[in-house]
Design a protein around this motif. Structure first.
Motif, short mmCIF file in Angstrom:
data_model
loop_
_atom_site.label_atom_id
_atom_site.label_comp_id
_atom_site.label_asym_id
_atom_site.label_seq_id
_atom_site.Cartn_x
_atom_site.Cartn_y
_atom_site.Cartn_z
N ARG A 151 0.83 -1.20 0.00
CA ARG A 151 0.00 0.00 0.00
C ARG A 151 0.86 1.25 0.00
O ARG A 151 2.01 1.22 0.43
CB ARG A 151 -0.89 0.00 1.26
N GLY A 152 0.28 2.31 -0.50
CA GLY A 152 0.91 3.62 -0.35
C GLY A 152 1.86 3.99 -1.47
O GLY A 152 2.07 3.24 -2.42
N LYS A 153 2.43 5.17 -1.31
CA LYS A 153 3.28 5.74 -2.35
C LYS A 153 4.52 4.90 -2.60
O LYS A 153 5.00 4.80 -3.72
CB LYS A 153 3.71 7.16 -1.94
N GLU A 154 5.06 4.32 -1.53
CA GLU A 154 6.27 3.51 -1.67
C GLU A 154 6.02 2.33 -2.61
O GLU A 154 6.83 2.03 -3.48
CB GLU A 154 6.73 3.00 -0.30
N ASN A 192 3.68 2.18 -4.80
CA ASN A 192 3.46 2.76 -6.12
C ASN A 192 4.79 3.03 -6.82
O ASN A 192 4.94 2.77 -8.02
CB ASN A 192 2.66 4.06 -5.98
N ARG A 193 5.75 3.53 -6.05
CA ARG A 193 7.06 3.84 -6.63
C ARG A 193 7.70 2.57 -7.21
O ARG A 193 8.23 2.57 -8.31
CB ARG A 193 7.97 4.44 -5.55
N LEU A 194 7.60 1.50 -6.45
CA LEU A 194 8.18 0.24 -6.90
C LEU A 194 7.46 -0.26 -8.15
O LEU A 194 8.08 -0.73 -9.11
CB LEU A 194 8.09 -0.81 -5.79
N GLU A 195 6.15 -0.12 -8.13
CA GLU A 195 5.38 -0.59 -9.28
C GLU A 195 5.71 0.23 -10.53
O GLU A 195 5.79 -0.29 -11.64
CB GLU A 195 3.88 -0.52 -8.97
N ARG A 196 5.90 1.52 -10.34
CA ARG A 196 6.25 2.36 -11.48
C ARG A 196 7.67 2.05 -11.96
O ARG A 196 7.95 2.06 -13.16
CB ARG A 196 6.13 3.84 -11.11
N GLN A 197 8.52 1.77 -11.03
CA GLN A 197 9.90 1.40 -11.39
C GLN A 197 9.89 0.12 -12.23
O GLN A 197 10.65 -0.01 -13.18
CB GLN A 197 10.68 1.17 -10.09
N ASP A 245 -3.90 -0.52 -3.68
CA ASP A 245 -4.76 0.61 -3.32
C ASP A 245 -5.87 0.79 -4.35
O ASP A 245 -7.03 1.01 -4.01
CB ASP A 245 -3.94 1.90 -3.25
N ILE A 246 -5.48 0.71 -5.63
CA ILE A 246 -6.44 0.94 -6.70
C ILE A 246 -7.50 -0.14 -6.72
O ILE A 246 -8.68 0.13 -6.91
CB ILE A 246 -5.71 1.03 -8.06
N VAL A 247 -7.06 -1.38 -6.48
CA VAL A 247 -8.02 -2.49 -6.44
C VAL A 247 -9.08 -2.18 -5.39
O VAL A 247 -10.29 -2.33 -5.62
CB VAL A 247 -7.32 -3.82 -6.12
N GLU A 248 -8.62 -1.72 -4.25
CA GLU A 248 -9.55 -1.46 -3.16
C GLU A 248 -10.49 -0.30 -3.52
O GLU A 248 -11.70 -0.35 -3.30
CB GLU A 248 -8.77 -1.10 -1.90
N GLU A 289 -0.42 8.50 -7.25
CA GLU A 289 0.61 7.61 -6.73
C GLU A 289 0.08 6.54 -5.78
O GLU A 289 0.61 6.32 -4.70
CB GLU A 289 1.74 8.43 -6.06
N LEU A 290 -1.03 5.93 -6.21
CA LEU A 290 -1.53 4.79 -5.42
C LEU A 290 -0.91 3.50 -5.96
O LEU A 290 -0.60 3.41 -7.14
CB LEU A 290 -3.06 4.70 -5.55
#
Lengths: 368, 189
Positions: free
Chosen positions: A12-15, A17-22, B156-159, B151-152
């Motif tokens: 969860r959270g921005k962290e 998200n950062r990994l997913e974007r990376q 998070d988006i699934v939820e 930046e979710l």
């Protein structure tokens, strides 16, 4: 956030998200995440186990290396230790032998006008200084005290001469002679063929023993023999009959006779085609071409550098002698258009194939 | 243990150079263990079995620790990716002739997409971004803006949206591609 934390469910959270974007720009990361998502299981635990394995493995390997090194060092030390031990033991065993041979060898020397002192170890007397002195008649008897090194005793005989007026204890050793315990004589000789040419690599044996040697590049040999007076030498070489001679004198020349039972010429014939992978033997294409004046002139016209003398035709007149081996020698340049042309022909002549008609004089006129 | 702690702060390049210079396995162990999560995940993806993937991770380590000094490695991560992937593919293709799949270095370079959608840079960009988001289908628009702008994370988006994770991923993927095409077009015209 690390991938490890991410797969532990921390998504969860921005962290996250950062990994997913990376991962979008990093296929390695993308595929790894895909893998964790595709297969169920406690991945974090496995990763930790793997990390432990790798890290411990790498340090264990270092320890193993250290252990191997230690073991090697220890065995070398042991080897040296045992080696020295046996060497010393052997040295002691030799002593009685030498003690017997020494007087015999040295008697003639002792009779010379100066004094010769033989040092000998007499173990049983348990002293390190021995007195063995033989003094010439017209002087007052003198005793020489010679300190003896224990190791040197075993194999050396000290010849000591001293000034008559000198104090005995100051006697200086003049020469030290080593006598090998397995004292044999060396016979020298030469093995030649029927024309007197040396035979290189012929085997020479002392009959009835295992003493043997091979002749060198000049056909000469040195052979240790037990009985120099009565030894019989056997010389052998492929294509020649065995020759047995009595070893008389030190410089024996053994002349070999070619064997009457010469081998038939061996011709290996190959037919057909074989795959290279199936071949185990050696195959050579033999071209039996003759090489002479005509071929050499052709060779020059192909190989010699063109326009070597400023665009004009180069021509060289040379005479030479073709040796027994087919090599041109004693080049004599009678005329040449320029120095470079001469050098070129000289080079080609010396690097040419062996000439087939040999032992003759050749005169060549080459222009190209 | 002390040594291991000092290596921790070293970069991949430094470790690699040191390893090639000294062949100290400990150094390579440290370097490789940094990538275990990645390599293990990759092997899981291709081999689909936890045990096989675990074996593969160890095999790759053994192989590399012997061979690594024979290669000229510019980027250890990229190189490891291609080696690990090919190792897995070879396992899958056992019996078939092996071939080595080259990984294009450019794949690993970060794309300029993030830069492209950074609306704060200029007004022109911002208006193009707003325009292009409008052209996307609703699901794609929603997921892309949640993922890139707010930046979710996927979870998070699934939820938030109630879509399935796989759907979310594909909406983002496709949305991103469409957005990029639209943006390039809009900015160049």
């Amino acid at each position: 956030m690390t991938l490890k934390e991410y797969i532990q469910g921390n998504r969860r959270g921005k962290e996250a998200n950062r990994l997913e974007r990376q991962a979008m720009n990093d296929p390695f990361l993308q595929e790894a995440i895909g893998g964790y998502d595709a297969v169920a299981g406690n991945h974090a635990e496995t990763i930790e186990r793997l990390e432990d394995k790798i890290l411990s493995k790498s340090s264990v390997q270092r320890h193993i290396r250290a252990l191997v090194f230690f073991a090697m060092a220890a065995s070398i030390l042991l080897l040296i230790g045992f080696g020295t031990f046996f060497l010393l033991q052997k040295g002691e065993n030799k002593m009685p032998n030498i003690a017997q041979t020494l007087p015999k060898v040295n008697t003639p020397v002792a009779l010379k006008d100066t004094t010769v002192i033989l040092a000998q170890q007499l173990k049983k007397t348990s002293t390190h200084e021995k007195i063995i002195a033989e003094v010439t008649p017209n002087n007052q008897p003198t005793l020489a005290l010679v300190p003896i090194n224990e190791v040197a005793q075993a194999e050396t005989v000290k010849e000591v001469s001293y000034d008559k007026s000198m104090n005995v204890s100051e006697a200086q050793p003049v020469m030290t002679k080593s006598i090998s315990p397995r004292s044999t004589s060396v016979l020298q000789g030469k093995v030649v063929d029927e024309t007197g040419q040396p035979i290189i690599g012929a085997t020479v044996m002392e009959k009835g023993t295992t003493h043997g040697t091979v002749t060198d590049i000049e056909g000469k040999f040195n052979l240790h023999v037990n009985k120099p007076d009565s030894a019989k030498l056997i010389a052998s070489f492929i294509g020649y009959d065995k020759k047995e001679v009595n070893a008389v004198g030190s410089n024996a020349v053994i002349a070999m006779e070619p064997s009457s039972r010469t081998l038939n010429e061996v011709v290996v014939v190959g037919y057909g085609v074989q795959k290279r992978t199936d071949m185990t033997g050696a195959v050579a294409r033999v071209e039996n071409k003759s090489f002479g004046e005509k071929e050499f002139i052709q060779l020059c016209q192909i190989k010699a550098e063109k326009n070597i003398c400023d665009d004009s035709i180069a021509s060289v007149q040379v005479s030479c002698f073709v040796t027994k081996e087919g090599r041109p020698s004693e080049l004599k340049f009678n005329s040449f258009t320029c120095e470079d042309a001469k050098a070129e022909i000289e080079h080609l002549l010396l690097s040419s194939p062996n000439w087939t008609k040999t032992n003759r004089k050749v005169v060549l006129e080459i222009s190209w | 243990m002390e040594i291991r702690h000092t290596y921790k702060s070293w970069s991949d390049d430094e470790l690699l150079k040191q390893f090639i210079a000294t062949s100290n396995q400990e150094i390579f162990g440290e370097l490789y263990s940094r990538y275990i999560p990645l390599v293990y995940g990759l092997c899981l993806k291709y081999l689909q079995q936890a045990e096989d993937a675990e074996d593969a991770v160890m095999h790759i380590y053994e192989e590399l620790s012997k061979k690594v000094s024979n290669y000229e490695i510019v980027n250890f991560k990229t190189w490891l990716y291609s080696v690990a992937k090919n190792h897995c593919l070879q396992i899958l293709r056992k019996g078939q002739p092996h071939f080595f799949e080259e990984i294009d270095e450019r794949l690993m370079e970060s794309e300029n997409f993030e830069h492209l959608i950074d609306g704060s840079e200029s007004e022109e960009k911002e208006s193009a971004l707003n325009f292009c988001l409008g052209t996307l289908p609703d699901e794609q628009k929603k997921c892309v803006s949640l993922f890139f702008l707010e930046e979710l994370s996927y979870a998070d988006i699934v939820e938030k949206t109630g879509f399935l994770l796989s759907k979310v991923k594909s909406y983002i993927q496709n949305g991103k591609r469409n957005l990029k095409i639209c943006m390039v077009k809009a900015l160049n015209s």
